[in-house]
Design a protein around this motif. Sequence first.
Motif, PDB file in Angstrom:
ATOM      1  N   GLY A 134     -46.247 -32.816  24.470  1.00  0.00           N
ATOM      2  CA  GLY A 134     -45.602 -33.216  25.716  1.00  0.00           C
ATOM      3  C   GLY A 134     -46.520 -33.186  26.914  1.00  0.00           C
ATOM      4  N   LEU A 135     -47.541 -32.312  26.876  1.00  0.00           N
ATOM      5  CA  LEU A 135     -48.479 -32.202  27.998  1.00  0.00           C
ATOM      6  C   LEU A 135     -49.837 -32.825  27.700  1.00  0.00           C
ATOM      7  CD1 LEU A 135     -47.789 -28.516  29.136  1.00  0.00           C
ATOM      8  CD2 LEU A 135     -46.921 -30.608  30.178  1.00  0.00           C
ATOM      9  N   ALA A 136     -49.997 -33.377  26.492  1.00  0.00           N
ATOM     10  CA  ALA A 136     -51.314 -33.842  26.062  1.00  0.00           C
ATOM     11  C   ALA A 136     -51.844 -34.984  26.916  1.00  0.00           C
ATOM     12  CB  ALA A 136     -51.267 -34.272  24.597  1.00  0.00           C
ATOM     13  N   GLN A 137     -50.972 -35.793  27.495  1.00  0.00           N
ATOM     14  CA  GLN A 137     -51.430 -36.953  28.250  1.00  0.00           C
ATOM     15  C   GLN A 137     -51.740 -36.634  29.709  1.00  0.00           C
ATOM     16  OE1 GLN A 137     -48.326 -39.912  27.356  1.00  0.00           O
ATOM     17  NE2 GLN A 137     -49.822 -40.933  26.041  1.00  0.00           N
ATOM     18  N   ARG A 138     -51.673 -35.400  30.080  1.00  0.00           N
ATOM     19  CA  ARG A 138     -51.996 -35.009  31.454  1.00  0.00           C
ATOM     20  C   ARG A 138     -53.451 -34.563  31.539  1.00  0.00           C
ATOM     21  NH1 ARG A 138     -46.877 -32.165  34.439  1.00  0.00           N
ATOM     22  NH2 ARG A 138     -45.229 -33.433  33.510  1.00  0.00           N
ATOM     23  N   ARG A 198     -59.750 -34.426  26.558  1.00  0.00           N
ATOM     24  CA  ARG A 198     -60.227 -33.085  26.232  1.00  0.00           C
ATOM     25  C   ARG A 198     -61.499 -32.773  27.008  1.00  0.00           C
ATOM     26  NH1 ARG A 198     -64.374 -31.151  23.945  1.00  0.00           N
ATOM     27  NH2 ARG A 198     -64.344 -29.123  22.886  1.00  0.00           N
ATOM     28  N   ARG A 199     -61.538 -31.567  27.561  1.00  0.00           N
ATOM     29  CA  ARG A 199     -62.711 -31.135  28.323  1.00  0.00           C
ATOM     30  C   ARG A 199     -62.804 -29.621  28.267  1.00  0.00           C
ATOM     31  NH1 ARG A 199     -63.228 -30.107  33.775  1.00  0.00           N
ATOM     32  NH2 ARG A 199     -61.062 -30.776  34.073  1.00  0.00           N
ATOM     33  N   ASP A 200     -63.973 -29.125  27.954  1.00  0.00           N
ATOM     34  CA  ASP A 200     -64.175 -27.677  27.856  1.00  0.00           C
ATOM     35  C   ASP A 200     -64.437 -27.125  29.257  1.00  0.00           C
ATOM     36  OD1 ASP A 200     -64.696 -25.104  27.176  1.00  0.00           O
ATOM     37  OD2 ASP A 200     -66.169 -25.558  25.629  1.00  0.00           O
ATOM     38  N   VAL A 201     -63.528 -26.273  29.723  1.00  0.00           N
ATOM     39  CA  VAL A 201     -63.651 -25.725  31.079  1.00  0.00           C
ATOM     40  C   VAL A 201     -64.070 -24.258  31.073  1.00  0.00           C
ATOM     41  CG1 VAL A 201     -61.954 -27.327  32.028  1.00  0.00           C
ATOM     42  CG2 VAL A 201     -61.190 -25.129  31.126  1.00  0.00           C
ATOM     43  N   VAL A 252     -53.752 -31.945  15.578  1.00  0.00           N
ATOM     44  CA  VAL A 252     -53.787 -32.083  17.035  1.00  0.00           C
ATOM     45  C   VAL A 252     -54.982 -31.345  17.641  1.00  0.00           C
ATOM     46  CG1 VAL A 252     -51.283 -32.352  17.164  1.00  0.00           C
ATOM     47  CG2 VAL A 252     -52.288 -30.071  17.374  1.00  0.00           C
ATOM     48  N   GLY A 253     -55.825 -30.784  16.779  1.00  0.00           N
ATOM     49  CA  GLY A 253     -56.931 -29.954  17.260  1.00  0.00           C
ATOM     50  C   GLY A 253     -57.955 -30.710  18.084  1.00  0.00           C
ATOM     51  N   HIS A 254     -58.062 -32.039  17.909  1.00  0.00           N
ATOM     52  CA  HIS A 254     -59.057 -32.799  18.665  1.00  0.00           C
ATOM     53  C   HIS A 254     -58.736 -32.850  20.157  1.00  0.00           C
ATOM     54  CE1 HIS A 254     -61.053 -34.034  15.012  1.00  0.00           C
ATOM     55  NE2 HIS A 254     -59.922 -34.504  14.520  1.00  0.00           N
ATOM     56  N   ARG A 255     -57.495 -32.555  20.522  1.00  0.00           N
ATOM     57  CA  ARG A 255     -57.127 -32.538  21.942  1.00  0.00           C
ATOM     58  C   ARG A 255     -57.419 -31.185  22.579  1.00  0.00           C
ATOM     59  NH1 ARG A 255     -56.602 -32.139  26.528  1.00  0.00           N
ATOM     60  NH2 ARG A 255     -55.083 -33.125  27.948  1.00  0.00           N
ATOM     61  N   ALA A 256     -57.646 -30.159  21.769  1.00  0.00           N
ATOM     62  CA  ALA A 256     -57.856 -28.805  22.289  1.00  0.00           C
ATOM     63  C   ALA A 256     -59.334 -28.558  22.579  1.00  0.00           C
ATOM     64  CB  ALA A 256     -57.343 -27.775  21.294  1.00  0.00           C
ATOM     65  N   MET A 257     -59.590 -27.645  23.508  1.00  0.00           N
ATOM     66  CA  MET A 257     -60.973 -27.239  23.787  1.00  0.00           C
ATOM     67  C   MET A 257     -61.606 -26.656  22.539  1.00  0.00           C
ATOM     68  SD  MET A 257     -60.834 -25.475  27.557  1.00  0.00           S
ATOM     69  CE  MET A 257     -59.748 -24.141  27.009  1.00  0.00           C
ATOM     70  N   THR A 291     -55.283 -29.033  38.618  1.00  0.00           N
ATOM     71  CA  THR A 291     -56.062 -30.215  38.988  1.00  0.00           C
ATOM     72  C   THR A 291     -57.033 -30.529  37.858  1.00  0.00           C
ATOM     73  OG1 THR A 291     -57.762 -28.894  40.107  1.00  0.00           O
ATOM     74  CG2 THR A 291     -55.899 -29.667  41.445  1.00  0.00           C
ATOM     75  N   ASP A 292     -57.716 -31.667  37.966  1.00  0.00           N
ATOM     76  CA  ASP A 292     -58.674 -32.042  36.929  1.00  0.00           C
ATOM     77  C   ASP A 292     -59.829 -31.059  36.846  1.00  0.00           C
ATOM     78  OD1 ASP A 292     -57.024 -34.151  36.595  1.00  0.00           O
ATOM     79  OD2 ASP A 292     -58.375 -35.669  37.419  1.00  0.00           O
TER      80      ASP A 292
END
Length: 476
Positions: A212-216, A437-440, A239-244, A287-288
Motif C-alpha cells: 500500500g505504501l510502495a508507490q510513495r 528503492r533507496r538506501d538511506v 517484494v524484497g526488491h522494494r526494500a532497502m 520527504t524524499d
Amino acid sequence: MLNSVFDGLDSAPLFAGIAVAVLVGWGAFRLFITSYRYIRATPLQRARMRHAWSISMRWRRLAPNLGLARIDENTKGRKDMQGKAVKPTVVVPRLKVFPEPWGIRAVVKTIPKVGIEEFEKAAGWLADAWDCETVEVNRLKAGLLELRGLVGNPLDDHFPYEVPAGDAWVLPLGRNPWARDLVIPLKDLSGIKVAGMPGFGKTMLMLGWLAGLAQRTAVQFAVFDGKTSDPRYGDWGQVGHRAMFIVGDNPETAHQRLTDLVRLIKDRPAQLVEERGTHKFWKDGPTDTIPLVLVLMDECHNYIDASGLRGKDKELIESNQRLMRTIAKEGRGLGVIPIVGTQKQTGDAIPTAVRDNLEVGVCFAVSTIDAAEAALGDGIRKDEDNQPTKLRDKDRFTGVCIVTGVPGLGGQFDRIRVGDIDEPAMLQLVANSVYLRRDVIPAPAPVLRDAGSAGVPLQKTEDQTTPKTTRRRKAS
C-alpha cells in the motif's frame, strides 16, 4: 363581563379541535415520511425497518421480564376513591430504535437502578428476544446508552483489500462489524505488534501494508523474514526488491542490520535540524530526502529469543534485544516505525520492554488467553466477546483479527475483517515501484588512525611511549 366569560367557554372546544388537528396532521406527516422511506428502501433496508418497528412495539412488555424496569416507589400503597388498592406504576426506560445495515441500533435513557450494568447482564437475553447474533452495550454519556444488535455475522462477509488513497499516512486494517473501516495513523506511532497462529493472515496483512505504501517516494522498508533461512524463497522474497534490505532468520545478519537502523536513528536528529531546523520528524512529515522507514519483522522471535542459549549465542541475542529496544523507544519521533510479528508475543519470545512500547496491538487467532494478553494487554481477559481464542475456526476466521490501540476505540477492543488481498495485483504494484528503492542508512563513522602507530585508534589518549609509574603505598 358575563359575555367575555361565555365567549371563553365557547372557544375552548375550538382550541381543543385545533390541537387535535395539529396532532393528527403531525402523525399523518410522519406516517407519510416513513411510508416514503419504506417504499424507496432496498429489500434489506425494509427488513431492518420492520425489525426496528417490532422491537419498539414489544419493548414495554419485554423490559420488565428482563429486569430492565422498576416500580415507582412513590406509587406503592395507593388507593382509589372507593378505598381499593391501585397497582403501582412501572417505569420503563425510553427506547428509540434505528435500522442499520448490520442490524439495529437502540438509544436508551436510563432510569434509577437500571443502568449500563443491568443492560450488560441482560445483553444475551436481549439478543435472543431481538433475533440478533449479539447485543453490545456502550455508554454514550451520562444517562444515555447505545445498544447495537448484530443480525447474522458481518465478519463472514468478504471484500477486497483497498490501498489507502490520498496523501494520508495510514495503514488500513479492515472493517469492523458495524461497517466502519479502521486505519492506523502512522504519525507519532511507536510501533505495531502483530500476533497469531500460522495461516490466519498475519503475514498477508503486513505484506498488504508494504504494497500500500510502495508507490510513495517518501517511504523505505527494512525487512526481516524470520520464517526462512534464504529470504529469496520466502513470502517476503517477492517484494524484497522494494526494500532497502531483506534478511533471513540468521541472528548475526539481523544484528548487522539492526545496528544499521540504530545508526540511522542516532544520525537523524542532526540531519533533521540541518534540513528543517527542527529535530521533530512529524512536524513536516516524510520527504524524499528524509523518508519514513518501516521496519517489518516477521517471526521476530528468531532474532531476539534467548531461551536455552549460552555463551556467544546468548550474547548475540541479548545484543539484538538491546538494539530492538532502541528502535522501539527512540524511532517514533524520528520516522522509524517497527512492525513486529510473531506467533506468540509472550516475554520469552519478545522482550516486554519492546512489546509494551508498541502501542497498536493486532491479534489473529491464538490458542491461549495468555497469548492474547501478551498481544493486546490484560484488558482482553474481561472482554470475552472479543477474545481471539474464539477465532480458531480457519474456514470462517482466516483474515479476522482483534485490534486495540487504534484511535477511536477508546482503549477498548474491536473485531476486524481484513480485506482479501489480490496477491498477483499486490506483487505487480510492488514491482512497478522498485525504482523508488533507496538506501538511506548512513555510512559508519570512520575510525581515525595514526599512520605511524600500526593501526592504533587515535581515540586512545594514553601515551604508550611513556612508561607507567606506580606509587607503592607505605605499610602502616
